[in-house]
Write a protein that holds these residues in place. Structure first.
Motif, mmCIF file in Angstrom:
data_model
loop_
_atom_site.group_PDB
_atom_site.id
_atom_site.type_symbol
_atom_site.label_atom_id
_atom_site.label_comp_id
_atom_site.label_asym_id
_atom_site.label_seq_id
_atom_site.Cartn_x
_atom_site.Cartn_y
_atom_site.Cartn_z
ATOM 1 N N HIS A 1 0.814 -1.210 0.000
ATOM 2 C CA HIS A 1 0.000 0.000 0.000
ATOM 3 C C HIS A 1 0.854 1.269 0.000
ATOM 4 O O HIS A 1 0.452 2.281 -0.590
ATOM 5 C CB HIS A 1 -0.967 -0.010 1.188
ATOM 6 C CG HIS A 1 -0.325 0.127 2.528
ATOM 7 N ND1 HIS A 1 0.064 -0.959 3.286
ATOM 8 C CD2 HIS A 1 0.000 1.235 3.254
ATOM 9 C CE1 HIS A 1 0.585 -0.534 4.411
ATOM 10 N NE2 HIS A 1 0.571 0.780 4.419
ATOM 11 N N ASN B 1 -12.058 -0.142 -6.604
ATOM 12 C CA ASN B 1 -12.552 -1.006 -5.539
ATOM 13 C C ASN B 1 -13.937 -1.568 -5.864
ATOM 14 O O ASN B 1 -14.220 -2.744 -5.637
ATOM 15 C CB ASN B 1 -12.604 -0.218 -4.226
ATOM 16 C CG ASN B 1 -12.785 -1.083 -3.003
ATOM 17 O OD1 ASN B 1 -11.827 -1.549 -2.429
ATOM 18 N ND2 ASN B 1 -14.028 -1.304 -2.611
ATOM 19 N N PHE C 1 -5.429 -6.237 -2.916
ATOM 20 C CA PHE C 1 -6.531 -6.191 -1.962
ATOM 21 C C PHE C 1 -6.507 -7.421 -1.053
ATOM 22 O O PHE C 1 -6.799 -7.323 0.140
ATOM 23 C CB PHE C 1 -7.870 -6.084 -2.683
ATOM 24 C CG PHE C 1 -8.281 -4.666 -2.974
ATOM 25 C CD1 PHE C 1 -8.995 -3.928 -2.052
ATOM 26 C CD2 PHE C 1 -7.923 -4.059 -4.172
ATOM 27 C CE1 PHE C 1 -9.362 -2.619 -2.310
ATOM 28 C CE2 PHE C 1 -8.289 -2.754 -4.446
ATOM 29 C CZ PHE C 1 -9.008 -2.022 -3.511
ATOM 30 N N ASP D 1 -9.067 -4.582 2.541
ATOM 31 C CA ASP D 1 -9.149 -3.135 2.730
ATOM 32 C C ASP D 1 -7.849 -2.489 2.297
ATOM 33 O O ASP D 1 -6.908 -2.350 3.085
ATOM 34 C CB ASP D 1 -9.443 -2.796 4.197
ATOM 35 C CG ASP D 1 -9.344 -1.277 4.458
ATOM 36 O OD1 ASP D 1 -9.543 -0.511 3.507
ATOM 37 O OD2 ASP D 1 -9.072 -0.891 5.603
ATOM 38 N N LEU D 2 -7.794 -2.097 1.037
ATOM 39 C CA LEU D 2 -6.642 -1.358 0.535
ATOM 40 C C LEU D 2 -6.875 0.146 0.653
ATOM 41 O O LEU D 2 -5.924 0.923 0.711
ATOM 42 C CB LEU D 2 -6.372 -1.743 -0.921
ATOM 43 C CG LEU D 2 -5.063 -1.270 -1.557
ATOM 44 C CD1 LEU D 2 -3.855 -1.766 -0.776
ATOM 45 C CD2 LEU D 2 -4.980 -1.743 -3.016
ATOM 46 N N ASN E 1 -16.053 0.193 0.870
ATOM 47 C CA ASN E 1 -15.528 -1.116 1.256
ATOM 48 C C ASN E 1 -16.654 -2.117 1.517
ATOM 49 O O ASN E 1 -16.611 -3.261 1.065
ATOM 50 C CB ASN E 1 -14.647 -0.984 2.506
ATOM 51 C CG ASN E 1 -13.173 -0.902 2.180
ATOM 52 O OD1 ASN E 1 -12.716 -1.417 1.168
ATOM 53 N ND2 ASN E 1 -12.408 -0.273 3.051
#
Length: 252
Positions: free
Chosen positions: A3, A33, A112, A118-119, A207
């Motif tokens: 990340h 996402n 991910f 949860d990136l 998310n």
């Protein structure tokens, strides 16, 4: 890609066009996402199509309209990360396209997975910088720890679950993952997410949408007031808002 490296690449892509702030990079990553359900063979070409400056604003806005239409709880909240598209200038448009070009060259599914689903949270923290995190009291919880805590505090199916300081939703995703590993259905629960940071709340909503959760209430306000019924309680405001169908309470 880790990340921190991804955050640096996105920052460099926006800086190249003189664009400031982190919303451009977050808009691109949040858009990717919501597309994670697509196979790798389709995801990269879609992101490359988004990377065309003459198309990027229209296509991105169209994707968000479709997403908020399906996940109604995102309506009004994702403006915190995509509202700037309404008045985007040439430099911002080209910076957004450059961010999509970066993302098209990254194996996002693997990234991910490496981030525990949860990136958005860790990239947001990296883009903000350590001093800003400390000032806001915002810190990233490792995904393995989130799942462990989720397994220890797992709610029953159908419960109303409150997270008064949700950040980008990493801890909630840990609970969701723990429930699914235990054979429980997290979509039977109502998830009430609150934070003082409207950008974090928007990312948390994205998310949860990407993980297929439909029973979600998103609040922006003081988490210490959540569920108290006092004047200014963000949950009271959310429950009273037009279109609210449930009145979440504290899970027992």
């Amino acid at each position: 890609m880790g990340h921190e490296r991804l955050a640096k690449s996105l920052h460099q892509a926006t800086a190249r066009y003189g664009a400031s702030g982190y919303l451009i990079a977050l808009t691109a990553l949040a858009t990717a996402n919501v597309l994670l359900g697509a196979p790798t063979s389709l995801l990269a070409p879609t992101l490359r199509r988004l990377a065309e400056p003459e198309r990027v604003v229209g296509l991105t806005r169209g994707l968000w309209e479709a997403t908020t239409g399906h996940f109604g709880y995102l309506a009004g909240r994702v403006d915190a990360i995509s509202g700037w598209l309404e008045t985007a200038g040439e430099h911002e448009v080209r910076a957004l396209a450059a961010c999509f070009e970066v993302l098209a060259g990254v194996e996002l599914h693997a990234s991910f997975d490496e981030a525990g689903g949860d990136l958005l949270g860790p990239v947001y923290m990296s883009l903000r910088g350590l001093s800003s995190q400390q000032a806001a009291g915002a810190f990233y919880t490792p995904p393995d720890l989130s799942v462990l805590i989720g397994a220890m505090t797992m709610p029953r199916e159908g419960a109303h679950v409150m997270e008064p300081c949700c950040g980008a939703g990493g801890m909630v995703l840990g609970v969701v993952k723990a429930m699914r590993q235990a054979g429980a259905d997290p979509d039977t629960c109502t998830w009430v997410l609150n934070d003082l940071d409207p950008v974090a709340v928007a990312l948390a909503g994205v998310n949860l949408a990407a993980h297929g959760l439909s029973r979600v209430v998103l609040c922006v306000g003081d988490g210490l007031l959540l569920g108290t019924g006092l004047d200014g309680d963000p949950l009271e405001a959310a429950a009273a808002a037009p279109g609210s169908q449930t009145r979440p309470r504290r899970a027992s």
